[in-house]
Write a protein that holds these residues in place. Structure first.
Motif, short mmCIF file in Angstrom:
data_model
loop_
_atom_site.label_atom_id
_atom_site.label_comp_id
_atom_site.label_asym_id
_atom_site.label_seq_id
_atom_site.Cartn_x
_atom_site.Cartn_y
_atom_site.Cartn_z
N ILE A 196 37.80 39.05 31.57
CA ILE A 196 36.90 40.16 31.11
C ILE A 196 35.79 39.55 30.48
CG2 ILE A 196 36.87 41.95 29.50
CD1 ILE A 196 40.17 41.87 29.87
N ASP A 197 34.65 39.82 30.88
CA ASP A 197 33.25 39.82 30.42
C ASP A 197 32.49 41.10 30.03
OD1 ASP A 197 30.96 38.68 29.67
OD2 ASP A 197 30.43 37.84 31.60
N LEU A 198 32.96 41.43 28.67
CA LEU A 198 32.18 42.69 28.26
C LEU A 198 30.86 42.69 28.15
CD1 LEU A 198 34.68 43.71 25.27
CD2 LEU A 198 34.90 44.53 27.66
N GLY A 199 30.29 41.54 27.89
CA GLY A 199 28.81 41.33 27.63
C GLY A 199 28.02 41.62 28.81
N ASN A 200 28.55 40.99 30.22
CA ASN A 200 28.03 41.38 31.38
C ASN A 200 28.62 42.51 32.29
OD1 ASN A 200 26.12 39.10 31.13
ND2 ASN A 200 27.67 37.56 31.77
N TRP A 201 29.44 43.06 31.55
CA TRP A 201 30.33 44.36 32.27
C TRP A 201 30.68 43.78 33.52
CZ3 TRP A 201 29.45 49.87 30.84
CH2 TRP A 201 28.98 49.77 29.60
N ARG A 202 31.80 42.65 33.51
CA ARG A 202 32.37 42.34 34.67
C ARG A 202 33.77 42.15 34.38
NH1 ARG A 202 29.45 42.99 39.02
NH2 ARG A 202 27.13 42.83 38.81
N LEU A 203 34.61 42.41 35.57
CA LEU A 203 35.96 42.34 35.42
C LEU A 203 36.45 41.38 36.71
CD1 LEU A 203 38.95 43.02 34.16
CD2 LEU A 203 38.66 45.19 35.31
#
Length: 392
Positions: A196-203
């Motif tokens: 999960i990469d909340l900063g880059n909005w990626r999953l």
């Protein structure tokens, strides 16, 4: 597993048997003696051939790998009726003809037919390889293809029922991952914090990296806050944890993510299937698109596209008796549930009014964002995050 004087394939001394000893219900045709002798059913010398087949299944052979013990038991159970009937007519396996195998196949249907013919084919193939029989009587009998289940969209009330069942932060995360990102229950259970990469909005789910939509992003933040307060300082690398796994590094079991949706039409697996079918209905039946977005095998993607094509044809024909998960007859949603990372396809039908769209989380309020999230939720266009407008 052992073959004893009872002619039994396996002896269970585990849970429930309490050391009651061998049971004679399984395979009374297999003799444990190394020399050919009549078995309990009078099979004569072929009892040793059947015994050798069972041992090859269990332990493997020069040209075969050992099978799982459950597979061995299923094969012997499936072949047992024929091995009890044929000795009454023949004194050796080489006298069994293709007509005998075909007669057995004609009386069976579905999964039982495939399992029985698979067991008989395994037995006759081994006998042919060892020169026990001259010709394989089961080689030319068609087992048949497995019937593929029909993919039907879920109805709106079924999705609403699953939504009302998601009353905990972990259940909401599982529901969003399945209904928006088409994650399997196993993928939800083993999803790690590094994915999960909340900063880059990626999953990242499996080998596919997807953009995060507004709904899933908010739910992940809420879950991580809850996890930090509930289990502070725990180093479990998995996203979803509970009190049993918080102090370990293992993933949770299969039960916690799927328990809130059990005995309902919209289970996590059904939501995942519905999500992929929804993508095919939205962007058109394009197998390549489905394979890229969800990482599907080409055969699976073609199946979804075939089902979507039939649904679109029914809608175009104006059949009012066909109901889908979120639509009324004659229209299709105008955009994907999460927007996806690829450009939107052409709109074939007009979208319904906002009052007709079922809400994905009807009782879940997202703080600092006055939005009502529906299955038409779009979080991204052209790979860039955008805020959802009210009413979407």
């Amino acid at each position: 597993m052992a073959i004893d004087s009872f002619g039994k394939l396996h002896v269970r001394h585990g849970k429930g048997s309490r050391g009651s000893g061998p049971r004679e219900r399984m395979v009374p045709l297999i003799s444990s003696s190394g020399t050919p002798q009549p078995g309990p059913s009078g099979y004569g010398s072929s009892a040793a051939d059947v015994r050798d087949w069972a041992l090859v299944l269990q332990h493997g052979g020069p040209r075969s790998q050992p099978c799982n013990i459950n597979t061995v038991r299923k094969y012997v159970r499936a072949a047992h009726p024929m091995l009890g009937e044929w000795p009454t007519r023949y004194d050796h396996l080489r006298k069994v003809t293709t007509g005998d195998v075909t007669a057995v196949a004609d009386g069976l249907h579905g999964h039982l037919r495939r399992r029985t013919l698979g067991a008989l084919r395994s037995l006759t193939r081994l006998c042919k390889r060892n020169d026990i029989i001259f010709a394989d009587p089961a080689a030319r009998v068609r087992i048949g293809n497995r019937d593929q289940p029909i993919i039907i969209p879920l109805r709106g009330n079924q999705i609403d029922e699953a939504t009302r069942s998601a009353t905990t932060p972990a259940a909401r995360i599982a529901l969003a991952l399945a209904a928006v990102h088409a994650a399997r229950p196993e993928g939800i259970r083993t999803l790690r914090l590094d994915d999960i990469d909340l900063g880059n909005w990626r999953l990242t789910i499996g080998s596919v990296t997807r953009p995060l939509d507004e709904l899933t992003h908010r739910l992940l933040i809420d879950w991580l806050d809850y996890r930090r307060k509930r289990w502070p300082g725990k180093a479990n690398p998995h996203l979803i944890i509970n009190k049993q796994t918080a102090s370990t590094t293992r993933a949770i079991s299969d039960n916690p993510p799927s328990a809130p949706f059990r005995r309902r039409a919209a289970t996590l697996e059904a939501l995942r299937v519905d999500r992929q079918l929804d993508e095919a209905l939205t962007h058109g039946p394009d197998p390549l698109h489905l394979a890229v977005v969800f990482g599907l095998d080409e055969t699976t993607a073609i199946r979804y596209c075939a089902a979507a094509r039939q649904i679109l044809q029914i809608r175009a024909a104006g059949v009012t008796t066909f109901r889908t998960c979120e639509t009324r007859p004659g229209w299709a949603p105008s955009s994907s549930r999460d927007g996806g990372a690829l450009p939107l396809g052409p709109r074939i039908f007009a979208a319904p009014a906002a009052s007709q769209r079922p809400v994905l989380f009807p009782r879940y309020h997202i703080p600092s964002a006055e939005v009502t999230v529906t299955r038409r939720q779009r979080g991204f266009t052209a790979g860039s995050p955008v805020r959802s407008s009210p009413g979407l």
